[in-house]
Design an enzyme around this catalytic site. Structure first.
Site, PDB file in Angstrom:
ATOM      1  N   CYS A 128       1.481  -0.180   9.238  1.00  0.00           N
ATOM      2  CA  CYS A 128       0.682   0.988   8.881  1.00  0.00           C
ATOM      3  C   CYS A 128       1.191   2.233   9.595  1.00  0.00           C
ATOM      4  CB  CYS A 128      -0.788   0.794   9.276  1.00  0.00           C
ATOM      5  SG  CYS A 128      -1.582  -0.654   8.564  1.00  0.00           S
ATOM      6  N   CYS A 131      -3.848   5.552   9.238  1.00  0.00           N
ATOM      7  CA  CYS A 131      -4.429   4.540   8.352  1.00  0.00           C
ATOM      8  C   CYS A 131      -5.937   4.404   8.586  1.00  0.00           C
ATOM      9  CB  CYS A 131      -3.758   3.188   8.577  1.00  0.00           C
ATOM     10  SG  CYS A 131      -4.369   1.892   7.456  1.00  0.00           S
ATOM     11  N   CYS A 185       1.258  -1.520   4.196  1.00  0.00           N
ATOM     12  CA  CYS A 185      -0.189  -1.484   3.955  1.00  0.00           C
ATOM     13  C   CYS A 185      -0.458  -0.792   2.616  1.00  0.00           C
ATOM     14  CB  CYS A 185      -0.872  -0.723   5.087  1.00  0.00           C
ATOM     15  SG  CYS A 185      -2.635  -0.390   4.817  1.00  0.00           S
ATOM     16  N   CYS A 230      -2.805   2.791   3.380  1.00  0.00           N
ATOM     17  CA  CYS A 230      -2.214   4.037   3.905  1.00  0.00           C
ATOM     18  C   CYS A 230      -0.822   4.332   3.342  1.00  0.00           C
ATOM     19  CB  CYS A 230      -2.172   4.008   5.430  1.00  0.00           C
ATOM     20  SG  CYS A 230      -1.006   2.830   6.153  1.00  0.00           S
TER      21      CYS A 230
END
Length: 288
Positions: A37, A41, A68, A71
């Site tokens: 991330c 995030c 991810c 994000c």
């Protein structure tokens, strides 16, 4: 593991704050879920023991982690390329570039790109363009035969457009600038930043010089006819705002000058955004 300038503790703090200023500078891999991330995030934070830091997304992918889906950290590279391209276009433009044309050139919708650009640099594309003109004008004032010649050489369509903000951007009248700061008192301070010592100098009208690796002697050489005075407490608040813009672009964009007016910080000085992540040592917000 992060880049040489960013410790794991600093990286973890940035993730805890969901600090957008660190997006693109560090990636966190969550070992228990197998994802990586960016600092901003919105997902719930994992335990610190389950997190490993990487300098970029490619390094995280090499270990088998995947991006991810909330994000979308892989988009950071595309955004930074787009902002850098836009900055280059604005810096090299002979005429004003509208937001629609600029966004089309870099492949984004206008309103979306406006947000991306401001998040990265601390100002809008229009604000950046105004700063480019002002910086050109400051340089031309040192070389052209008259103030009017300097205004047109910088690219202003009319003198009135320049004079609307000249004092705020230069920290003094154009004629005083051409005359080495004659009749002007300039207060200065050297502040510590993560990029090195930063000279911050201002008159009662606003900032006139922001530069790395300079001191009062360099300031006096640039403005030989001005009264150069150590700023001390008188410049403390302004200096804190400028340093804040260097360290976290966009959070201190409205820097209040000693006269009590708000002044728009300009990224070409090396005080924000792409300039902060790139080569250090840009020139002053309103200074050449």
């Amino acid at each position: 593991m992060t880049d040489a300038m960013l410790s794991d503790d600093e990286a973890w703090d940035a993730f805890q704050r969901r600090d957008r200023a660190y997006d693109g500078r560090v990636i966190a891999g969550v070992l228990t879920t197998g994802i990586y991330c960016k600092p901003s995030c919105p997902a719930r934070h994992p335990l610190r023991a389950n997190v490993r830091f990487f300098p970029d997304a490619a390094s995280a992918r090499e270990t088998g982690l995947r991006a991810c889906l909330r994000c979308k950290p892989d988009e950071i590279g595309r955004e930074r390329v787009a902002v850098a391209r836009a900055v280059a276009l604005l810096e090299g433009a002979e005429e004003a570039i509208g937001l629609d044309a600029l966004a089309l050139e870099v492949g984004y919708a206008p309103h979306h790109f406006q947000r991306l650009f401001k998040r990265a640099t601390g100002v809008t594309p229009a604000g950046y363009a105004r700063g480019v003109l002002a910086r050109r004008a400051a340089a031309a004032l040192d070389t052209e035969g008259s103030v009017t010649d300097a205004i047109y050489e910088a690219g202003y369509s009319a003198p009135s457009r320049f004079y609307e903000t000249a004092a705020d951007r230069l920290g003094m009248t154009p004629s005083a600038w051409r005359n080495g700061g004659a009749g002007v008192t300039i207060r200065w301070i050297v502040a510590s930043t993560s990029l090195g010592p930063l000279l911050i100098a201002a008159t009662d009208k606003g900032l006139c010089r922001v530069a790395f690796d300079e001191d009062s002697l360099a300031l006096a050489a640039r403005f030989p006819r001005a009264e150069i005075v150590a700023g001390g407490a008188a410049l403390a608040d302004l200096a804190a705002r400028v340093v804040g813009e260097v360290e976290q672009p966009g959070r201190h964009t409205a820097a209040r000058n000693p006269a009590g007016r708000d002044a728009e910080l300009h990224p070409a000085c090396g005080c924000s955004g792409e300039a902060r992540r790139g080569a250090r040592g840009g020139d002053g917000v309103w200074g050449k």
